[in-house]
Motif scaffolding. Sequence first.
Motif, PDB file in Angstrom:
ATOM      1  N   UNK A  87       1.340  -1.126   0.000  1.00  0.00           N
ATOM      2  CA  UNK A  87       0.045  -0.328   0.068  1.00  0.00           C
ATOM      3  C   UNK A  87       1.009   1.445   0.150  1.00  0.00           C
ATOM      4  N   UNK A  88       2.265   1.519  -0.496  1.00  0.00           N
ATOM      5  CA  UNK A  88       2.477   2.902  -0.223  1.00  0.00           C
ATOM      6  C   UNK A  88       3.481   2.556   0.941  1.00  0.00           C
ATOM      7  N   UNK A  89       2.838   2.364   2.303  1.00  0.00           N
ATOM      8  CA  UNK A  89       3.646   2.504   3.072  1.00  0.00           C
ATOM      9  C   UNK A  89       5.036   2.577   3.366  1.00  0.00           C
ATOM     10  N   UNK A  90       6.021   2.770   4.226  1.00  0.00           N
ATOM     11  CA  UNK A  90       6.884   2.452   4.857  1.00  0.00           C
ATOM     12  C   UNK A  90       7.552   2.117   6.958  1.00  0.00           C
ATOM     13  N   UNK A  91       8.340   0.875   6.496  1.00  0.00           N
ATOM     14  CA  UNK A  91       8.417   0.664   7.848  1.00  0.00           C
ATOM     15  C   UNK A  91      10.304   0.876   8.469  1.00  0.00           C
ATOM     16  N   UNK A  92      10.744   1.940   8.777  1.00  0.00           N
ATOM     17  CA  UNK A  92      12.354   1.929   8.921  1.00  0.00           C
ATOM     18  C   UNK A  92      12.401   0.637  10.457  1.00  0.00           C
ATOM     19  N   UNK A  93      13.792   0.521  10.101  1.00  0.00           N
ATOM     20  CA  UNK A  93      14.088  -0.807  10.979  1.00  0.00           C
ATOM     21  C   UNK A  93      15.486  -0.722  11.033  1.00  0.00           C
ATOM     22  N   UNK A  94      16.398   0.385  12.015  1.00  0.00           N
ATOM     23  CA  UNK A  94      18.193   0.779  12.412  1.00  0.00           C
ATOM     24  C   UNK A  94      18.178  -0.641  12.626  1.00  0.00           C
ATOM     25  N   UNK A  95      19.868  -0.684  11.714  1.00  0.00           N
ATOM     26  CA  UNK A  95      20.810  -1.751  12.600  1.00  0.00           C
ATOM     27  C   UNK A  95      21.560  -1.795  13.358  1.00  0.00           C
ATOM     28  N   UNK A  96      21.404  -1.156  14.281  1.00  0.00           N
ATOM     29  CA  UNK A  96      21.801  -1.403  15.552  1.00  0.00           C
ATOM     30  C   UNK A  96      21.520   0.108  16.234  1.00  0.00           C
ATOM     31  N   UNK A  97      20.783   0.070  17.352  1.00  0.00           N
ATOM     32  CA  UNK A  97      20.240   1.140  18.572  1.00  0.00           C
ATOM     33  C   UNK A  97      21.813   2.051  19.424  1.00  0.00           C
TER      34      UNK A  97
END
Length: 466
Positions: A87-97
């Motif tokens: 649905x063209x939504x995006x969700x970020x997920x960092x590689x590291x905290x």
Amino acid sequence: MNKEDRIVIIGAGLCGSLLALRLAQRGYNVTVYESRPDLRTTDISAGRSINLALSDRGFKALRMANVEDKAREICIPMYGRLMHDRKNNTFPSNYSGREGEYINSISRGDLNGLLLTEADAFDNLTIHFNKECKKIDLDTNICSFYDHQTECGFDVEADVILGTDGAGSILRKSYYLERKFLFSYSQNFLTHGYKELEIPASKEGTHLISKDHLHIWPRGDYMLIALPNLDGSFTVTLFLSYDEGEYNFNNLISAEKVTAFFKDQFPDIVALIPDIVAEFFNNPTGALGTVKCSPWHYKNKTLLLGDAAHAIVPFYGQGMNASFEDVTIFDSILEKHEGDWETIFKVFEKQRKKDTDAIADLAIDNYYEMRDHVANPIFKEKRTLEMALEKNFPDDYSSKYSLVTFNEEIPYYRAMTLGRAQDKAILNMISANEIDVNDDDLKAILRKVKEETNDLLEEDKIAGLK
């Protein structure tokens, strides 16, 4: 053995050029033979991935060879994944905290060219292009070549032959064809292949989507990924089954079906790639395979390194980094045992084989994670928890991804065993509602994770699994 030994390196790719540079820096006489033209003057990409993920293990090797700073100048930092749904939504997920931990998109050709140019500065190092190795006699150490420019064959005798000639290595082929010793070899392919496409730069030469991320369009049985290039474009790679599922490479044979596939599964990509159908049909489809073999060496004469010894699929971004780490470890062993090639080769393989098998297995694991699990709610909760633990306890916790990618002093095998146990511990506790990242004290969660992880590691030890 002395510095006058005639060292021949087969293959001037990333691993071969770095190895040649380092040996030249140590004062050895090195001659490199590459079957392809000089990539600094000729485009030889031919469907191979044009950009790669460079991380800490790779930088450690480049630092050893005094080229880290120059390599960083041609890198684009990627701080995490950016997932795209239908649905063209995006969700970020960092590689590291933790602060300052990221991977880097880098052009394969630019980095290879940089290493070749650095190598050219040494009088004791010669690189020959368009010279294809056809055969290696393991008893005489004579390499037979074909010169694509003169269309003539010629032979070269060496004291030491180092094979860095990739997954299709002629040196490895000589090992099993000549049958001089017991040689184990496996080459396992995924049921999926890959095809590269391109998101062009904007008219102003800028990136049309975030250049700070590795983009993933996970769709369960297949996926797209995209890495940024310095010119504002993105290299997009489609990973798709050859013959399974509603959509596969074997049934996407018409413009109408290709268009329907992308509009249905990746609608935002259609707007970013102007002529996606033409690119799909014009660009080749590549195979994805894992190579494992043993032994890597023959007496004190020959040794396999890099993809020639342990080719892996690209889903952990560690193929190049693992090959560069080969050079780092080889260099450290050479430092200790200089004067004895056979000992160097034996120690290198004994120290390295378990780790390269581990990263090969992890790369397969990450394939399924990237195409499917990243969209799973429990996986998202696990990643949220891991980021919080790394941010709040940077010295006490590292996720499996961080252990592999940002901890160059931890061998791959240790990163795999510890990382898998941590993953299992966290997923078990989330599924059993034993921890809640939103409600529970993070310090208490860390203690629980460590206790459960240690219990799992001990169980594996008792069962003989580690």
